[in-house]
Design a protein around this motif. Structure first.
Motif, mmCIF file in Angstrom:
data_model
loop_
_atom_site.group_PDB
_atom_site.id
_atom_site.type_symbol
_atom_site.label_atom_id
_atom_site.label_comp_id
_atom_site.label_asym_id
_atom_site.label_seq_id
_atom_site.Cartn_x
_atom_site.Cartn_y
_atom_site.Cartn_z
ATOM 1 N N GLY A 99 0.800 -1.226 0.000
ATOM 2 C CA GLY A 99 0.000 0.000 0.000
ATOM 3 C C GLY A 99 0.826 1.266 0.000
ATOM 4 N N PHE A 101 3.001 2.437 1.979
ATOM 5 C CA PHE A 101 4.439 2.311 2.297
ATOM 6 C C PHE A 101 5.226 2.087 1.007
ATOM 7 N N GLU A 119 3.623 3.626 12.507
ATOM 8 C CA GLU A 119 3.488 5.018 12.061
ATOM 9 C C GLU A 119 2.128 5.546 12.503
ATOM 10 N N ASP A 175 -0.250 -5.810 7.331
ATOM 11 C CA ASP A 175 -0.296 -4.539 8.065
ATOM 12 C C ASP A 175 -1.717 -4.309 8.575
ATOM 13 N N PHE A 176 -1.877 -3.327 9.430
ATOM 14 C CA PHE A 176 -3.218 -3.014 9.955
ATOM 15 C C PHE A 176 -3.221 -1.650 10.621
ATOM 16 N N ASP A 197 -11.369 -4.909 6.742
ATOM 17 C CA ASP A 197 -11.396 -3.502 6.298
ATOM 18 C C ASP A 197 -10.143 -2.769 6.755
ATOM 19 N N THR A 198 -9.583 -3.208 7.883
ATOM 20 C CA THR A 198 -8.505 -2.442 8.517
ATOM 21 C C THR A 198 -7.177 -3.207 8.571
ATOM 22 N N ARG A 200 -4.414 -5.878 6.241
ATOM 23 C CA ARG A 200 -4.097 -6.602 5.007
ATOM 24 C C ARG A 200 -3.782 -8.037 5.397
ATOM 25 N N ARG A 216 -10.653 -2.194 -3.066
ATOM 26 C CA ARG A 216 -9.896 -1.010 -3.488
ATOM 27 C C ARG A 216 -9.373 -1.172 -4.910
HETATM 28 N N1 UDP Z 1 -5.983 1.500 6.926
HETATM 29 C C1 UDP Z 1 -7.244 1.673 7.437
HETATM 30 N N2 UDP Z 1 -7.845 2.896 7.347
HETATM 31 C C2 UDP Z 1 -7.223 3.969 6.789
HETATM 32 C C3 UDP Z 1 -5.929 3.788 6.260
HETATM 33 C C4 UDP Z 1 -5.326 2.544 6.335
HETATM 34 O O1 UDP Z 1 -7.838 0.747 7.986
HETATM 35 O O2 UDP Z 1 -7.801 5.056 6.752
HETATM 36 C C5 UDP Z 1 -5.316 0.189 7.007
HETATM 37 C C6 UDP Z 1 -5.262 -0.522 5.658
HETATM 38 O O3 UDP Z 1 -6.344 -1.400 5.518
HETATM 39 C C7 UDP Z 1 -3.961 -1.297 5.768
HETATM 40 C C8 UDP Z 1 -3.089 -0.474 6.706
HETATM 41 O O4 UDP Z 1 -3.976 0.375 7.415
HETATM 42 O O5 UDP Z 1 -4.190 -2.550 6.377
HETATM 43 C C9 UDP Z 1 -2.040 0.353 6.017
HETATM 44 O O6 UDP Z 1 -2.649 1.118 5.008
HETATM 45 P P1 UDP Z 1 -1.794 2.035 4.028
HETATM 46 O O7 UDP Z 1 -1.134 3.110 4.813
HETATM 47 O O8 UDP Z 1 -0.901 1.187 3.194
HETATM 48 O O9 UDP Z 1 -2.861 2.788 3.205
HETATM 49 P P2 UDP Z 1 -3.650 2.500 1.870
HETATM 50 O O10 UDP Z 1 -2.916 1.524 1.054
HETATM 51 O O11 UDP Z 1 -4.975 2.036 2.360
HETATM 52 O O12 UDP Z 1 -3.679 3.865 1.268
#
Ligand code: UDP
Ligand code: ADP
Length: 237
Positions: A99, A101, A119, A175-176, A197-198, A200, A216
């Motif tokens: 994502g 990162f 983070e 990640d989560f 939802d929250t 991966r 997504r």
């Molecule tokens: N995530 C979330 N809500 C948010 C942003 C991220 O639940 O508003 C979760 C997302 O599902 C993933 C992890 O946090 O498991 C890291 O997300 P990332 O920063 O890579 O963001 P994204 O790819 O969703 O932009």
């Protein structure tokens, strides 16, 4: 316990008052959004799965010494929780690159880290949840130094438990995101939800995505992925 006035309708849940000022009812919807609300849709049955999964995981975390907002499951979609004032930080733990990162640092997805990373983003939809560090969070008075230390400790403890738990279900925890809140007596507890939802979640053998990335990224089989992780969780408790 019955729902009273609706306090809030978010992207994935509604929040209701109850007759007890210390308790709220969260009601999980099938609505899904991504990219800060730009992409909208429904994932049939998601609310039921996320409610049950989040509750089962939080009950296990309580036993491992991580305090949570969970009180009691009321129905398929509704759960009684402690009312907290949410610390406006999204706490993200990563074990493997993916994502934002991968995007931010220009690295492929799937790099396994030697140690998990943490983070914070500032939970603020208008600003698009900007990334910040602990010093920024202190400068903005989003939490005290003691609260930030506790949040970090709990977040890594959640990772230790979830990583091992999901692995035993044949699922890799990539990640989560967690949210923490403060109860009326000032205690920091894990709030919101823990669900596909929250998090991966990738199949250990095939690497297949079993989480909201299917929605997504328009990968198809979204409902099936949620059902699959739920089935594996139930088979392993
Ligand atoms: N995530 C979330 N809500 C948010 C942003 C991220 O639940 O508003 C979760 C997302 O599902 C993933 C992890 O946090 O498991 C890291 O997300 P990332 O920063 O890579 O963001 P994204 O790819 O969703 O932009
Ligand atoms: P969003 O606000 O991002 O659209 P949701 O649709 O999941 O998210 O809405 C649920 C809201 O309830 C979130 O803002 C979350 O921070 C908040 N929340 C979660 N648990 C609690 C709790 N125990 N007490 C008060 N608010 C909570």
């Amino acid at each position: 316990m019955e729902k009273r006035e609706q306090l809030y309708e978010g992207k994935a849940k509604k929040v209701f008052k109850t007759d007890d000022p210390e308790l709220l009812i969260v009601s999980y919807k099938d609505d899904a959004t991504a990219f800060n609300g730009l992409k909208k849709g429904t994932i049939a049955g998601k609310g039921v799965i996320n409610n049950k999964m989040s509750n089962l995981l939080m009950q296990n975390l309580e036993e491992k010494g991580v305090p949570t907002h969970f009180v009691r499951e009321l129905s398929d979609r509704d759960t009684l929780v402690k009312k907290v004032s949410i610390v406006p930080l999204e706490v993200i733990i990563r074990n493997i690159s993916a994502g934002s990162f991968s995007k931010r640092y220009g690295v492929p997805e799937g790099i396994v880290f030697d140690a998990p990373t943490i983070e914070f983003s500032y939970k603020n939809d208008e600003l698009g949840d900007p990334l910040l560090n602990a010093y920024h969070a202190l400068a903005l008075k989003l939490a005290t130094p003691e609260e930030i230390e506790l949040i970090k400790k709990y977040a890594f403890a959640v990772n230790d438990f979830l990583k091992a738990f999901w692995l035993s279900c044949g699922v890799t925890l990539v990640d989560f995101k967690l949210e923490f809140g403060k109860t009326s007596d000032g205690k920091i507890v894990l709030a919101d939800e823990i669900s596909p939802d929250t998090c991966r979640l990738w199949d250990v053998k095939t690497g297949e995505k079993l989480d909201k990335d299917r929605f997504r990224r328009d990968l198809g089989g979204v409902e099936e992925a949620y059902e699959e992780v739920m089935k594996r969780l139930l088979g392993n408790l």
